[in-house]
Design an enzyme around this catalytic site. Structure first.
Site, PDB file in Angstrom:
ATOM      1  N   ASP A 284       0.847  -1.202   0.000  1.00 32.72           N
ATOM      2  CA  ASP A 284       0.000   0.000   0.000  1.00 32.72           C
ATOM      3  C   ASP A 284       0.879   1.248   0.000  1.00 32.72           C
ATOM      4  O   ASP A 284       0.608   2.212  -0.733  1.00 32.72           O
ATOM      5  CB  ASP A 284      -0.897   0.060   1.247  1.00 32.72           C
ATOM      6  CG  ASP A 284      -1.723  -1.186   1.436  1.00 32.72           C
ATOM      7  OD1 ASP A 284      -1.924  -1.923   0.457  1.00 32.72           O
ATOM      8  OD2 ASP A 284      -2.171  -1.430   2.570  1.00 32.72           O
TER       9      ASP A 284
HETATM   10  P1  ADP Z   1       2.588  -6.495  -0.210  1.00 29.88           P
HETATM   11  O1  ADP Z   1       2.745  -5.692   1.036  1.00 29.88           O
HETATM   12  O2  ADP Z   1       1.376  -6.134  -0.986  1.00 29.88           O
HETATM   13  O3  ADP Z   1       2.745  -7.970  -0.003  1.00 29.88           O
HETATM   14  P2  ADP Z   1       5.305  -6.510  -1.175  1.00 29.88           P
HETATM   15  O4  ADP Z   1       5.570  -7.491  -0.085  1.00 29.88           O
HETATM   16  O5  ADP Z   1       5.669  -6.905  -2.559  1.00 29.88           O
HETATM   17  O6  ADP Z   1       3.778  -6.034  -1.178  1.00 29.88           O
HETATM   18  O7  ADP Z   1       6.057  -5.143  -0.806  1.00 29.88           O
HETATM   19  C1  ADP Z   1       5.902  -3.998  -1.586  1.00 29.88           C
HETATM   20  C2  ADP Z   1       7.179  -3.204  -1.602  1.00 29.88           C
HETATM   21  O8  ADP Z   1       7.535  -2.890  -0.258  1.00 29.88           O
HETATM   22  C3  ADP Z   1       8.381  -3.913  -2.163  1.00 29.88           C
HETATM   23  O9  ADP Z   1       8.477  -3.775  -3.558  1.00 29.88           O
HETATM   24  C4  ADP Z   1       9.510  -3.187  -1.468  1.00 29.88           C
HETATM   25  O10 ADP Z   1       9.770  -1.955  -2.076  1.00 29.88           O
HETATM   26  C5  ADP Z   1       8.943  -2.931  -0.102  1.00 29.88           C
HETATM   27  N1  ADP Z   1       9.271  -4.004   0.843  1.00 29.88           N
HETATM   28  C6  ADP Z   1       8.474  -4.986   1.310  1.00 29.88           C
HETATM   29  N2  ADP Z   1       9.138  -5.786   2.174  1.00 29.88           N
HETATM   30  C7  ADP Z   1      10.375  -5.304   2.239  1.00 29.88           C
HETATM   31  C8  ADP Z   1      11.569  -5.655   2.965  1.00 29.88           C
HETATM   32  N3  ADP Z   1      11.594  -6.699   3.801  1.00 29.88           N
HETATM   33  N4  ADP Z   1      12.667  -4.890   2.787  1.00 29.88           N
HETATM   34  C9  ADP Z   1      12.652  -3.826   1.961  1.00 29.88           C
HETATM   35  N5  ADP Z   1      11.590  -3.440   1.269  1.00 29.88           N
HETATM   36  C10 ADP Z   1      10.470  -4.158   1.387  1.00 29.88           C
HETATM   37 MG    MG Z   2      -0.548  -5.621  -0.784  1.00 26.93          MG
END
Ligand code: ADP
Ligand code: MG
Ligand code: MG
Length: 340
Positions: free
Chosen positions: A295
């Site tokens: 988000d």
């Molecule tokens: P969601 O929260 O919908 O599952 P993601 O897990 O793909 O989405 O996370 C979205 C974005 O948040 C990633 O592309 C990255 O930029 C950032 N992000 C998420 N988890 C991490 C992490 N452990 N370390 C760094 N960035 C993160």
């Molecule tokens: Mg999400």
């Protein structure tokens, strides 16, 4: 740009009731450790259970509302407006308060009967199980959007959270058609694997209008499965989505798939190459809560679009805001004064 309301976001305003739980609690309500679902009758006791027996954190939630707050956090005052339906209760007041902290204008419709929607978030280790009782959020109708059509007319970018596909497809299509007619930007988030899986027809009604569509890797794979793409390869799926039929031919479609710590995948309609962008790395010990990382990413990305930045810069802003948000509980954007 002040007072212009560049971006209008629509979805379900929710209060997150979050607690560290255990396997027993998940089993009691038949929940998976890493999932997002809509509550059924058997889940309704969960919320009181959390309040009575666990240490709960109450956070402003609702995916697109998190995104809206994030975009507003980066942008000048009065850049983002959020619409949705809440109840007349203390939970709605809590949402108003959280939005106020970043200067997000929320134009809520207040339902007379239903309480504000709530999302139970059970944390077990690195997993989170989300169970949403939409309540008032489910009462939003296209008529309510029409009551605020002046705001729709003002905005240049519409962002719709995919969770709203379970609530009001007519409201979403009203925004989508307005975007196509006026050559404005329509962006949709896939939100959760159950959306492409169980709300495929609703989702497909919106796809011709997507100028931008954002989701994570599991949502992309769910889309591939429900559309019989016979692949789990993210670049292939992104490319397929980018090249689906498009209503407004004045804009090429861009598909953005995030993959947690793995690089973000970007596919543009008509382009042969799919691009990848690394995320902003963060130390494991700096992570407080990854709820809503996607988000926040969408919020940073939207802010970049409102500023007219390149796609590379938009992705970088998304990744930057996501990194900021996972250092605090829920995407609140209040624990630092970091500036992009
Ligand atoms: P969601 O929260 O919908 O599952 P993601 O897990 O793909 O989405 O996370 C979205 C974005 O948040 C990633 O592309 C990255 O930029 C950032 N992000 C998420 N988890 C991490 C992490 N452990 N370390 C760094 N960035 C993160
Ligand atoms: Mg999400
Ligand atoms: Mg993820």
């Amino acid at each position: 740009m002040s007072g212009q309301y560049e971006i209008l976001c629509l979805e379900n305003p929710l209060l997150d009731i979050q607690a560290v739980g255990d396997e027993k609690l998940l089993q009691k309500y038949g929940l998976k450790s890493n999932d997002a679902i809509l509550a059924e009758e058997k889940h309704m006791g969960l919320y009181e259970d959390l309040f009575q027996n666990y240490k709960v954190d109450l956070n402003a939630g609702g995916a697109a509302q998190n995104t809206a707050r994030g975009a507003q956090y980066i942008l000048p005052a009065d850049s983002v407006v959020f619409v949705g339906c809440v109840g007349k209760d203390k939970y709605a007041e809590k949402l108003v308060e959280a939005n106020k902290k970043v200067g997000l204008r929320a134009v809520y419709r207040y339902d007379e009967e239903q309480p504000t929607g709530r999302c139970g978030v059970i944390i077990t280790g690195h997993d989170r199980s989300m169970c949403t009782d939409l309540a008032a959020a489910n009462c939003y109708k296209v008529e309510h959007l029409k009551e605020n059509w002046d705001l729709v007319k003002q905005a240049k970018i519409y962002f719709v959270g995919g969770y709203h596909l379970t609530v009001s497809v007519p409201a979403i299509l009203a925004l989508a058609e307005e975007a196509a007619a006026e050559n404005k930007v329509f962006m949709l988030s896939l939100s959760a694997p159950f959306i492409p899986q169980f709300f495929k027809d609703q989702l497909d009604q919106t796809s011709p209008y997507w100028d931008y569509v954002v989701g994570n890797e599991t949502e992309a794979r769910s889309f591939a499965a429900s559309h019989d793409l016979n692949t789990e390869d993210i670049p292939t799926i992104a490319k397929h989505m980018a090249n689906l039929p498009k209503k407004n031919t004045q804009r090429k479609r861009t598909v953005i798939i995030t993959q947690g710590t793995e690089p973000t995948v970007i596919a543009v309609q008509g382009d042969n190459d799919v691009k990848t962008f690394p995320v902003h790395v963060i130390g494991k010990d700096e992570i407080a809560d990854t709820t809503g990382a996607g988000d926040a990413f969408a919020g940073g990305f939207l802010a970049g679009m409102a500023k007219g930045e390149s796609i590379e810069k938009c992705v970088d802003m998304g990744s930057w805001l996501a990194k900021l948000s996972i250092q605090e509980l829920g995407p609140a954007y209040v624990s630092t004064s970091a500036i992009y």
